[in-house]
Design a protein around this motif. Structure first.
Motif, short mmCIF file in Angstrom:
data_model
loop_
_atom_site.label_atom_id
_atom_site.label_comp_id
_atom_site.label_asym_id
_atom_site.label_seq_id
_atom_site.Cartn_x
_atom_site.Cartn_y
_atom_site.Cartn_z
N LEU A 1 0.85 -1.19 0.00
CA LEU A 1 0.00 0.00 0.00
C LEU A 1 0.88 1.24 0.00
O LEU A 1 1.98 1.24 0.55
N ARG A 2 0.37 2.28 -0.61
CA ARG A 2 1.05 3.57 -0.64
C ARG A 2 0.11 4.60 -0.05
O ARG A 2 -1.08 4.63 -0.39
N GLY A 3 0.61 5.44 0.84
CA GLY A 3 -0.15 6.53 1.41
C GLY A 3 0.41 7.85 0.91
O GLY A 3 1.61 8.07 0.98
N VAL A 4 -0.47 8.70 0.39
CA VAL A 4 -0.05 10.00 -0.14
C VAL A 4 -0.76 11.09 0.65
O VAL A 4 -1.99 11.20 0.60
N ALA A 5 0.02 11.88 1.39
CA ALA A 5 -0.52 12.99 2.16
C ALA A 5 -0.18 14.29 1.45
O ALA A 5 0.94 14.44 0.94
N THR A 6 -1.14 15.20 1.40
CA THR A 6 -0.91 16.49 0.75
C THR A 6 -1.34 17.62 1.67
O THR A 6 -2.25 17.49 2.47
N LEU A 7 -0.64 18.74 1.52
CA LEU A 7 -0.99 19.96 2.24
C LEU A 7 -0.48 21.13 1.41
O LEU A 7 0.74 21.32 1.28
N SER A 8 -1.40 21.86 0.82
CA SER A 8 -1.03 22.92 -0.12
C SER A 8 -0.22 24.02 0.56
O SER A 8 -0.31 24.22 1.78
N ALA A 9 0.51 24.77 -0.23
CA ALA A 9 1.28 25.91 0.28
C ALA A 9 0.35 26.93 0.92
O ALA A 9 0.69 27.51 1.96
N ASP A 10 -0.83 27.14 0.34
CA ASP A 10 -1.79 28.08 0.94
C ASP A 10 -2.25 27.60 2.31
O ASP A 10 -2.35 28.39 3.25
N ASP A 11 -2.55 26.31 2.43
CA ASP A 11 -2.96 25.76 3.72
C ASP A 11 -1.82 25.86 4.74
O ASP A 11 -2.04 26.20 5.90
N GLN A 12 -0.61 25.57 4.30
CA GLN A 12 0.54 25.67 5.20
C GLN A 12 0.71 27.10 5.70
O GLN A 12 0.98 27.32 6.90
N ALA A 13 0.53 28.08 4.83
CA ALA A 13 0.65 29.49 5.23
C ALA A 13 -0.45 29.86 6.23
O ALA A 13 -0.18 30.56 7.22
N ARG A 14 -1.67 29.38 5.98
CA ARG A 14 -2.78 29.67 6.90
C ARG A 14 -2.50 29.06 8.27
O ARG A 14 -2.71 29.68 9.31
N ILE A 15 -2.01 27.84 8.29
CA ILE A 15 -1.72 27.15 9.54
C ILE A 15 -0.61 27.89 10.30
O ILE A 15 -0.72 28.12 11.51
N ARG A 16 0.42 28.30 9.60
CA ARG A 16 1.50 29.06 10.23
C ARG A 16 0.96 30.36 10.83
O ARG A 16 1.33 30.75 11.94
N ASN A 17 0.07 31.03 10.09
CA ASN A 17 -0.52 32.27 10.59
C ASN A 17 -1.36 32.00 11.84
O ASN A 17 -1.29 32.76 12.82
N ASP A 18 -2.16 30.93 11.83
CA ASP A 18 -2.97 30.58 12.99
C ASP A 18 -2.10 30.30 14.21
O ASP A 18 -2.42 30.72 15.32
#
Length: 133
Positions: free
Chosen positions: A98-115
């Motif tokens: 099995l392969r697991g692929v996790a994604t987190l967009s640059a926009d989401d990462q920026a929002r999370i950092r801001n939060d």
């Protein structure tokens, strides 16, 4: 962003359950992490397909590796991003590696950092897709 070997080492040394399952981090990019769970008789259920708990562990490890990749600098300063919930939907029985692929967009990462900068916490989702052969 941490490199592949650094994330492999962090997962192997800080997540004992990932070692027990045999999950391997195989690719790291700024918005994507891939992990694999090699086929093994020890990970099968009573009907010969990959056990749901093993699949969930693979997804959780993929999510955690994505968080480590994206936010290791914040973790180094004491932030502890953790999953608050998880949802899994099974579409078919899984067989083989099995392969697991996790994604987190640059926009989401920026929002999370801001939060985190604003509130010292953030709630977010890391989408993970599990794929068999």
């Amino acid at each position: 962003m941490l490199e592949l070997e650094a994330i492999r080492s962090l997962i192997a040394n800080s997540v004992p359950f990932a070692r027990v399952l045999g999950v391997q981090v195989t690719a790291v990019a700024p918005e994507r992490v891939e992990v694999t769970l090699p086929e093994s008789p020890d990970r099968l259920n009573h009907v010969g397909t990959v056990h749901a708990a093993a699949q969930f562990g693979l997804g959780e490890t993929a999510s955690g590796a994505m968080v480590i990749s994206a936010f290791s600098d914040l973790q180094g300063r004491g932030a502890v991003p953790l999953a608050a919930s998880a949802t899994i939907t099974y579409y078919k029985a899984s067989r083989g590696d099995l392969r697991g692929v996790a994604t987190l967009s640059a926009d989401d990462q920026a929002r999370i950092r801001n939060d985190i900068a604003t509130n010292n916490k953030a709630r977010f989702t890391v989408p993970v897709q599990l794929l068999d052969r």
